[in-house]
Design a protein around this motif. Structure first.
Motif, PDB file in Angstrom:
ATOM      1  N   LYS A 240      30.480  24.795  20.926  1.00 46.58           N
ATOM      2  CA  LYS A 240      31.285  25.053  19.737  1.00 46.58           C
ATOM      3  C   LYS A 240      32.762  25.202  20.086  1.00 46.58           C
ATOM      4  CE  LYS A 240      27.679  27.202  16.908  1.00 46.58           C
ATOM      5  NZ  LYS A 240      27.273  28.436  16.175  1.00 46.58           N
ATOM      6  N   LEU A 241      33.061  25.852  21.216  1.00 47.85           N
ATOM      7  CA  LEU A 241      34.447  26.015  21.624  1.00 47.85           C
ATOM      8  C   LEU A 241      35.031  24.717  22.172  1.00 47.85           C
ATOM      9  CD1 LEU A 241      34.463  29.532  23.317  1.00 47.85           C
ATOM     10  CD2 LEU A 241      34.890  28.930  20.945  1.00 47.85           C
ATOM     11  N   LEU A 242      34.198  23.902  22.795  1.00 44.68           N
ATOM     12  CA  LEU A 242      34.683  22.643  23.349  1.00 44.68           C
ATOM     13  C   LEU A 242      35.214  21.708  22.261  1.00 44.68           C
ATOM     14  CD1 LEU A 242      31.922  21.874  26.003  1.00 44.68           C
ATOM     15  CD2 LEU A 242      34.281  22.560  26.446  1.00 44.68           C
TER      16      LEU A 242
ATOM     17  N   ARG B  45      40.877  22.739  23.198  1.00 48.95           N
ATOM     18  CA  ARG B  45      41.957  23.590  23.694  1.00 48.95           C
ATOM     19  C   ARG B  45      41.777  23.868  25.188  1.00 48.95           C
ATOM     20  NH1 ARG B  45      40.818  28.106  19.316  1.00 48.95           N
ATOM     21  NH2 ARG B  45      41.813  29.455  20.865  1.00 48.95           N
ATOM     22  N   THR B  46      42.891  24.073  25.879  1.00 50.70           N
ATOM     23  CA  THR B  46      42.827  24.389  27.303  1.00 50.70           C
ATOM     24  C   THR B  46      42.685  25.882  27.553  1.00 50.70           C
ATOM     25  OG1 THR B  46      45.242  24.500  27.461  1.00 50.70           O
ATOM     26  CG2 THR B  46      44.203  22.376  27.927  1.00 50.70           C
ATOM     27  N   HIS B  47      43.036  26.697  26.552  1.00 50.83           N
ATOM     28  CA  HIS B  47      42.915  28.150  26.714  1.00 50.83           C
ATOM     29  C   HIS B  47      42.894  28.799  25.335  1.00 50.83           C
ATOM     30  CE1 HIS B  47      47.228  27.134  26.654  1.00 50.83           C
ATOM     31  NE2 HIS B  47      47.432  28.328  26.094  1.00 50.83           N
TER      32      HIS B  47
ATOM     33  N   PRO C 187      37.190  41.614  47.696  1.00 49.47           N
ATOM     34  CA  PRO C 187      35.934  41.339  46.983  1.00 49.47           C
ATOM     35  C   PRO C 187      35.927  41.856  45.556  1.00 49.47           C
ATOM     36  CG  PRO C 187      35.647  43.117  48.561  1.00 49.47           C
ATOM     37  CD  PRO C 187      37.006  42.550  48.810  1.00 49.47           C
ATOM     38  N   GLY C 188      36.911  42.691  45.200  1.00 54.18           N
ATOM     39  CA  GLY C 188      37.002  43.168  43.827  1.00 54.18           C
ATOM     40  C   GLY C 188      37.639  42.169  42.880  1.00 54.18           C
ATOM     41  N   THR C 189      38.177  41.074  43.405  1.00 56.39           N
ATOM     42  CA  THR C 189      38.789  40.037  42.576  1.00 56.39           C
ATOM     43  C   THR C 189      37.788  38.932  42.301  1.00 56.39           C
ATOM     44  OG1 THR C 189      41.027  40.470  43.397  1.00 56.39           O
ATOM     45  CG2 THR C 189      40.614  38.296  42.479  1.00 56.39           C
ATOM     46  N   ALA C 190      37.618  38.590  41.039  1.00 50.74           N
ATOM     47  CA  ALA C 190      36.782  37.465  40.633  1.00 50.74           C
ATOM     48  C   ALA C 190      37.680  36.259  40.367  1.00 50.74           C
ATOM     49  CB  ALA C 190      35.971  37.812  39.390  1.00 50.74           C
ATOM     50  N   TRP C 191      37.075  35.075  40.325  1.00 52.64           N
ATOM     51  CA  TRP C 191      37.818  33.833  40.146  1.00 52.64           C
ATOM     52  C   TRP C 191      37.165  33.001  39.045  1.00 52.64           C
ATOM     53  CZ3 TRP C 191      42.089  32.662  43.297  1.00 52.64           C
ATOM     54  CH2 TRP C 191      42.292  33.558  44.357  1.00 52.64           C
ATOM     55  N   SER C 192      37.954  32.207  38.385  1.00 54.49           N
ATOM     56  CA  SER C 192      37.418  31.277  37.392  1.00 54.49           C
ATOM     57  C   SER C 192      38.144  29.953  37.515  1.00 54.49           C
ATOM     58  CB  SER C 192      37.573  31.835  35.972  1.00 54.49           C
ATOM     59  OG  SER C 192      38.947  31.995  35.641  1.00 54.49           O
ATOM     60  N   LEU C 193      37.451  28.895  37.161  1.00 52.81           N
ATOM     61  CA  LEU C 193      38.056  27.564  37.115  1.00 52.81           C
ATOM     62  C   LEU C 193      37.415  26.843  35.947  1.00 52.81           C
ATOM     63  CD1 LEU C 193      38.904  25.240  40.082  1.00 52.81           C
ATOM     64  CD2 LEU C 193      37.789  24.309  38.049  1.00 52.81           C
ATOM     65  N   GLY C 194      38.245  26.371  35.019  1.00 51.17           N
ATOM     66  CA  GLY C 194      37.684  25.703  33.857  1.00 51.17           C
ATOM     67  C   GLY C 194      38.669  25.612  32.724  1.00 51.17           C
ATOM     68  N   SER C 195      38.121  25.413  31.541  1.00 57.31           N
ATOM     69  CA  SER C 195      38.908  25.237  30.341  1.00 57.31           C
ATOM     70  C   SER C 195      38.270  26.056  29.234  1.00 57.31           C
ATOM     71  CB  SER C 195      38.945  23.748  29.965  1.00 57.31           C
ATOM     72  OG  SER C 195      39.865  23.487  28.945  1.00 57.31           O
ATOM     73  N   PHE C 196      38.882  26.077  28.053  1.00 58.52           N
ATOM     74  CA  PHE C 196      38.352  26.873  26.948  1.00 58.52           C
ATOM     75  C   PHE C 196      37.010  26.291  26.499  1.00 58.52           C
ATOM     76  CE2 PHE C 196      38.379  28.315  22.420  1.00 58.52           C
ATOM     77  CZ  PHE C 196      38.424  29.671  22.678  1.00 58.52           C
TER      78      PHE C 196
END
Length: 322
Positions: free
Chosen positions: A206-208, A212-214, A21-30
């Protein structure tokens, strides 16, 4: 050339991270990302199929590992110290999603993590991201009507019906990639609001625009595109970025991941194996590795390092939650 990772080792990495449970996850792009996290005592339910993951009352993660999935562990230097993560990458020629540029109705979400959400209607927000489809899902008739009225237009079109009402409608956010999905059920914070504790999403127009992917500071090897990431417990901050007492055990745990899944040339630079970076390593990433090594050595010596503003590159832009 992209080298494949041992599928069994990748599966073990994912299983261990999901169990923690101490690990977080992300899914997406910059500029557009969905995050999943849970409390240690938070009730969870398994998925009704063979995907890896879980669901809570606040969100869900469902992963489908592939033979070409490549984990890349890395650390990046920031003003207050460093960030770390393990990016889940695919080869450039295998990561592409729909690349829709306008809001599009996709029909019932038959792959929803929870059975009760599979009749909800899925809408692609049309962000035209390379490796991710950023979507919303709803069963509410009012929300469906609003989203349908905006189909065929960019989601940020000032003349469109969606932008002004999205916060109030707060549909589920569903981010999709070739390796899985993250779903967020929490309400969208209003203007000036902050991300809730737990699963949430960020969309930063603004970042979109950069396409960029990262972030440029993230050392992803050539030929790979990050689609998702796992974020083990950090030594000096919690999941929401708040300072905690330095935890040497957390630091050592990530160093094991870095040695196993990191770029060997960058790891060698960080460990002081050579003064000069290899030709395949950018000077920016090499210098970042050296800065991380220096600040980590200070923490390990017990020196007090003041917190600094602007810890994340994304914080430099106006944060528009979605």
């Amino acid at each position: 050339m992209v080298h494949l990772a041992d599928p069994d080792a990748v599966a073990a990495l994912l299983h261990e991270a999901l169990a923690d449970p101490g690990t977080a996850w992300s899914l997406g792009s910059f500029g557009a990302i969905a995050e999943f996290m849970r409390d240690p005592d938070e009730p969870i339910s398994g998925l009704p199929d063979d995907r890896l993951g879980m669901a809570t009352a606040r969100g869900a993660i469902a992963l489908s590992p592939r033979a070409d999935l490549r984990p890349v562990a890395y650390e990046t230097s920031v003003s207050s110290g460093w960030n770390h993560a393990v990016a889940l990458c695919l080869p450039e020629d295998a990561c592409a999603m729909s690349r829709r540029s306008v809001v599009t109705e996709l029909g019932p979400d038959r792959d929803a993590a929870r059975p009760q959400d599979r009749d909800g209607v899925l809408f692609d927000l049309g962000l035209d991201l390379r490796a991710v489809d950023a979507c919303v899902r709803t069963s509410d008739p009012e929300a469906i009507a609003c989203l349908r009225a905006g189909c065929g237009r960019p989601v940020f079109d000032p003349a469109g019906p969606i932008g002004q009402r999205l916060v109030a409608l707060s549909p589920h956010r569903v981010f999709l990639a070739r390796i899985g999905r993250v779903e967020v059920y929490a309400p969208i914070p209003g203007p000036g609001g902050t991300s809730p504790e737990g699963p949430h999403t960020h969309v930063l127009p603004k970042l979109l625009k950069g396409g960029r992917t990262h972030a440029a500071t993230t050392p992803i090897p050539a030929g790979l595109v990050p689609c998702a990431g796992l974020h083990p417990a950090h030594p000096y901050k919690d999941m929401m970025g708040q300072r905690i007492a330095f935890d040497a055990g957390r630091h050592e745990a990530f160093q094991v991941l870095l040695d196993r899944w990191g770029d060997p040339e960058l790891v060698a630079i960080k460990r002081g194996a050579g003064e000069r970076a290899a030709p395949t390593v950018s000077s920016r990433h090499a210098q970042g590795a050296r800065r991380v090594a220096e600040v980590q050595a200070r923490y390990l010596r017990g020196e007090t390092i003041a917190a600094a503003a602007g810890d994340e590159e994304e914080d430099e832009a106006a944060d528009v939650h979605a």
